[in-house]
Each structure stands twice: as structure tokens, then as C-alpha cells.
Design a protein around this motif. Structure first.
Motif, PDB file in Angstrom:
ATOM      1  N   ARG A 206       0.813  -1.219   0.000  1.00 29.86           N
ATOM      2  CA  ARG A 206       0.000   0.000   0.000  1.00 29.86           C
ATOM      3  C   ARG A 206       0.851   1.274   0.000  1.00 29.86           C
ATOM      4  N   LEU A 209       2.174   1.791  -3.451  1.00 31.70           N
ATOM      5  CA  LEU A 209       1.116   2.245  -4.374  1.00 31.70           C
ATOM      6  C   LEU A 209       0.764   3.709  -4.137  1.00 31.70           C
ATOM      7  N   HIS A 213       1.062   6.697  -6.748  1.00 35.57           N
ATOM      8  CA  HIS A 213      -0.049   7.617  -7.026  1.00 35.57           C
ATOM      9  C   HIS A 213       0.422   9.069  -6.930  1.00 35.57           C
ATOM     10  N   ALA A 228      -2.062  -3.192  -8.854  1.00 40.08           N
ATOM     11  CA  ALA A 228      -0.939  -4.007  -8.389  1.00 40.08           C
ATOM     12  C   ALA A 228      -1.129  -5.418  -8.915  1.00 40.08           C
TER      13      ALA A 228
END
Length: 536
Positions: A206, A209, A213, A228
Motif C-alpha cells: 500500500r 502504491l 499515485h 498491483a
């Protein structure tokens, strides 16, 4: 996407493409050729792509060396279509996996993809009416220039771009600076897959990611679809496959890609042009230009010559006959300037002094100021175009202005009605003087010869012959003086009319050689901005 919705999208895209082409054509000679060639390339690619299969969605897999791009391609395809990195260092040329509708061959020929594999049905890629082409492309960081060139070309051709990143190099500046950031307008047809997440501890997935972002947001791709996945474990493969399938089923990708290309091309045109509208041509600026050019073209000299010529001719026609002949020794100012000729303007030339450095400088300054006023507020390249349009006719101005002055109606050969009246009265006055002198001469001759001299009629004690002489002389002088006053007023009136006609002739020349070209450039900028707005 419904048929009606698709038709509306196509019609809107048609309008935008037409507007982009209009903007490109209008910017010819103003904006850099490199920019215009780039826009032309977009238009040609759009035309070619739309002429090929609309039933196929082309999805390209892009990635760096070691990102697992080919492995992900195989996993999504559900077959070992691409040779994996264990047996081959990098993908050397495009490889296509084809599903669904027929008619892919011309499209693949246009894409210059020779290796083609008609794949077996796999989760959602089996719809016969929904064509799908997946491309496994060379690595964008390949050491071979030919491979990098293929990637750059395919970035501009595929309908959907899938960027495959890995946890170690997902923040690599090369992919973000060279590829993702320039395609910020293509977010609707861009997917980003963080591959090889199996190499990350679960609790790091997370944060990585979120970091990705954030980087994409800085690239202008805050709304891009990020997933993912792991080609090795199968994690996220269904998500990637489902996203691609949605793009194929909706059949929006081609139009969205072309629309994004148009947006990008319009933005590049806008950046090259700059923002702003020209102030345009104002009546005051136009009048000032005509006034300055009139002065530089010696119109004041001609106006004075018109007045002086009229006064001289009036003196010759209405002056006291005894002295008026002296005026014939004075040269006619208009004749000296060759402005009494009846030859056609295109064959006639004035004898005005040639424009010297001061006159040329004044004319140049007037043209420059006019162009600057008309171009105020316009972006830099367009201001230069407006100035260039004003300068184009500058070399022809002196000769054109001379012809305009030569062809203007100055009423140089036009007589005034009162000349004839004054002339008749003047001669009557002179004859009266001569009659009185003759009468007195006869009386004197008779006295000299000692002959009887008849009684001379008198009026109030004054001899009539003497009164005739006095009356004739006084009348002639009074008429001459009065004629000068009338001639002066008439000369000023005729000079004013000549000034208006000369200014109108100069304004016409200025309009043809300066105003109209400048106005055309101003209108071109207006049309360009309108077309650019419609293209965006």
C-alpha cells in the motif's frame, strides 16, 4: 457505449479534428514548422487509424528492462505468447496477441507488427464481436536505438497504454519525464500496473502504491487507473484483464485516444502561439497612418501648389489688363510638379522631390506604429506576423503614393465662373479709360491745330472724358484688389478640397498596401484562436 453515443463521439471528434487542421493551416508561416509538422502527424495518424478496424482495441504493454512486462503480457493473455526474460534478455520487436472480431490484419500492417498470434479465448477475451489486440513491445530503456524508436512510435499509435513498473524502479525519472508526464492529457487511455508485488512485503504494498499515485499526480495523471499485480503468483491479473476488457467492450478507447492526441496537439499549438487577441485596427490609427504617409509623400507641398496655382491663374484671368501680363512670367506651381497633365495615373508621374531619408524614416515609423497598435495584445509570433505584413508593402509605398497623387483630381484645369465676369468688366473698364484718353486726345489735337474745340460735357463740373479715365482706372484697380480677395478665399477652398482628395488617395494606397494585409493577419489570429478553442 451505445450506437448513438458512439456516433455523437465520432461527430465531436470530427469537429475537433477539423478545427485542429484549420488552426494548423492558419498558423502556417507564423508558428515553427516543427510544431506544425507534429500537428500534421497527429491528423494523419487519426485519419489512418479511423479508416482501419473500429472493432479492435489496441493495447500496448510498455515497460523497462526487468519490469516483467512480457511475463505480465503472458499472464494477462493466458498463454505463453511472449518469450520470457529467462530465455531472452529483452523483447526485440512488437508481438501481437489477437482476439475476437476479424479484420485485424490491415490494422496490424499499419502498426508494422509482423509477429501475430491469434490467441485462444480467455476470461472475457472471447467475444467474437469485440476485437482486442495486445502488444508486447520492446523495453523503452533498451540499449538498442531501434527498439527505443519502436516504443516511441507505438506510444503515438496504440489505443490504450499499459505502463508496467516494478517496485525497484517505479519512480525512475526516465519513464516519468520522457513518457508519462508528456502524456498527461491521455489519462483516460492510460493504465499503470505495479508488477512483481510478490517481491514486496505485504505491509509495503500500500505505501508503494500511494507513493506511485503521488508521483503520477505530479505527472498530471492523478486519475489514471493504477493496479498491483504479479505475473508470478497471479495476483491482480484478473483486475488487469478486466480493465482491458472494459476498454475493449466499451469501444471508447480509440476515440478517447485520438481525442487526447487532439488535446495534446492543440496544447502544443497554444504553447507555441501564446495567448491573447490583437487589438485590431482602430479608426484613429488608420487616420494617423494616412496623415503621416500624406506628409511623407509631400501632400502639404501639393496643397500649397494648388492654392498658389489657383491664385496665379485667377490673376491672369481677372487682373487689370494693363498689368496682368506680368503674371505670365511666373511659373505655375502645379505645372512645375507635373500635376496639370491629363495622362492616366499609371502613365503619369509627379515631379515632387524623391523621398529622402527623413521622409522614408517618417513613413517607416508610421507603418511600424500602425502595425504595433493593431497587434497590441497579440502573442509574440503573431505580433511579428502583423509587423511583417505591414512591412511587405513598404517598398512599394513611395511609387504607389506618387501615382495616387498624380491621379488625384485637383481641379487644376477647372475655371471659376466669376473669372469671366471679372474679365469682361475689367476690359470694359480699360476700354472706358482708353475712350476717355482718346476723347481728350482728340480735343488736344484740335486745340493744337487751332481748330474749333467743341464744348466738353460735364457732370458736376467734371469733364466726362476725365471722369471716364478716373472711373475706368478706379474700377480696374478695385476689381483687381477684390479679385485677389475672392481668389484667396477660392484658393483656400480649392486647397481644402484637394487636401481631402489627396488624403483619400493616400488612405486608399495605405489601405491596400498596409491596412488590408495587417487586418488579414489580425483576422487570421482571431480565426486561429477560435479554431484552437474548438479543437480543445
Amino acid at each position: 457505449m451505445s450506437r448513438h453515443s458512439g456516433a455523437r463521439e465520432a461527430t465531436r471528434l470530427d469537429r475537433r479534428l477539423e478545427a485542429l487542421n484549420d488552426a494548423r493551416e492558419l498558423a502556417g508561416g507564423v508558428l515553427p514548422d516543427e510544431t506544425l509538422d507534429g500537428v500534421l502527424g497527429v491528423l494523419e495518424r487519426a485519419s489512418s487509424r479511423r479508416s482501419l478496424s473500429a472493432d479492435h482495441t489496441v493495447v500496448g504493454f510498455f515497460g523497462a528492462t526487468g519490469s516483467g512486462k512480457s511475463s505480465l503480457f503472458n499472464a494477462v493473455s493466458g498463454a505463453e505468447i511472449a518469450t520470457a526474460a529467462a530465455r531472452r534478455p529483452t523483447t526485440s520487436e512488437p508481438l501481437a496477441g489477437v482476439w475476437g472480431a476479424a479484420g485485424s490484419e490491415p490494422l496490424l500492417d499499419w502498426l508494422d507488427v509482423r509477429k501475430r498470434h491469434h490467441a485462444a479465448p480467455v476470461d472475457g477475451f472471447a467475444d467474437e464481436d469485440t476485437g482486442l489486440i495486445l502488444l508486447d513491445l520492446p523495453d523503452f530503456d533498451s540499449t538498442r536505438e531501434a527498439n527505443r524508436e519502436v516504443v516511441r512510435r507505438m506510444v503515438g499509435l496504440v489505443d490504450v497504454l499499459v505502463w508496467v513498473l516494478d517496485p525497484q524502479k517505479y519512480a525512475d525519472a526516465a519513464v516519468h519525464k520522457d513518457f508519462l508526464a508528456p502524456l498527461a492529457s491521455h489519462g483516460a487511455v492510460t493504465m499503470v500496473v505495479l508488477n512483481q508485488v510478490d517481491r514486496l512485503p505485504e505491509h509495503d504494498v500500500r505505501p508503494v502504491l500511494e507513493s506511485l499515485h503521488g508521483i503520477l499526480a505530479r505527472d498530471g495523471l492523478s486519475r489514471v487507473h493504477v493496479m498491483a499485480a504479479s505475473a508470478l503468483t497471479g495476483t491482480g491479473i484478473q483486475d488487469v484483464r478486466a480493465a482491458i476488457r472494459r476498454a475493449a467492450v466499451q469501444r471508447k478507447a480509440q476515440a478517447q485516444r485520438l481525442a487526447a492526441d487532439v488535446t495534446k496537439a492543440a496544447e502544443l499549438l497554444g504553447e507555441a502561439s501564446g495567448e491573447g487577441e490583437a487589438a485590431g485596427i482602430k479608426a484613429a490609427s488608420r487616420s494617423r497612418l494616412a496623415d503621416e504617409l500624406a506628409t511623407a509623400a509631400n501632400v502639404p507641398v501639393v496643397v500649397r501648389a494648388v492654392a498658389d496655382s489657383y491664385r496665379l491663374e485667377a490673376t491672369r484671368r481677372t487682373g487689370w489688363p494693363v498689368t496682368r501680363w506680368l503674371s505670365r512670367f511666373r511659373p505655375d506651381p502645379l505645372r512645375r510638379l507635373n500635376l496639370r497633365s491629363n495622362a492616366p495615373a499609371e502613365l503619369n508621374r509627379t515631379s515632387l522631390p524623391a523621398a529622402g531619408a527623413p521622409e522614408r524614416a517618417r513613413a517607416d515609423a508610421a507603418v511600424r506604429h500602425f502595425a504595433d497598435a493593431a497587434g497590441a495584445g497579440a502573442p509574440g509570433p503573431w505580433r511579428a506576423a502583423i509587423r511583417g505584413a505591414a512591412r511587405e508593402g513598404r517598398e512599394r509605398l513611395p511609387d504607389a503614393l506618387d501615382q495616387a497623387i498624380a491621379g488625384a483630381d485637383l481641379a487644376a484645369n477647372r475655371r471659376s465662373w466669376w473669372w469671366q465676369v471679372f474679365n469682361v468688366v475689367q476690359w470694359a473698364a480699360l476700354l472706358t479709360v482708353l475712350g476717355g484718353l482718346g476723347w481728350l486726345g482728340v480735343l488736344a489735337g484740335l486745340g493744337y491745330l487751332q481748330l474749333p474745340v467743341p464744348e466738353v460735357p460735364r457732370v458736376e463740373g467734371w469733364p466726362v472724358p476725365t471722369l471716364m479715365i478716373a472711373f475706368g482706372v478706379v474700377l480696374g484697380v478695385v476689381l483687381a484688389i477684390l479679385g485677389r480677395f475672392i481668389a484667396g478665399a477660392a484658393a483656400r477652398s480649392r486647397a481644402r478640397k484637394a487636401r481631402r482628395r489627396l488624403h483619400a488617395a493616400v488612405a486608399k494606397v495605405a489601405g491596400e498596401l498596409v491596412v488590408e494585409p495587417v487586418d488579414a493577419e489580425v483576422r487570421r489570429l482571431e480565426a486561429f484562436n477560435a479554431a484552437l478553442k474548438a479543437a480543445k
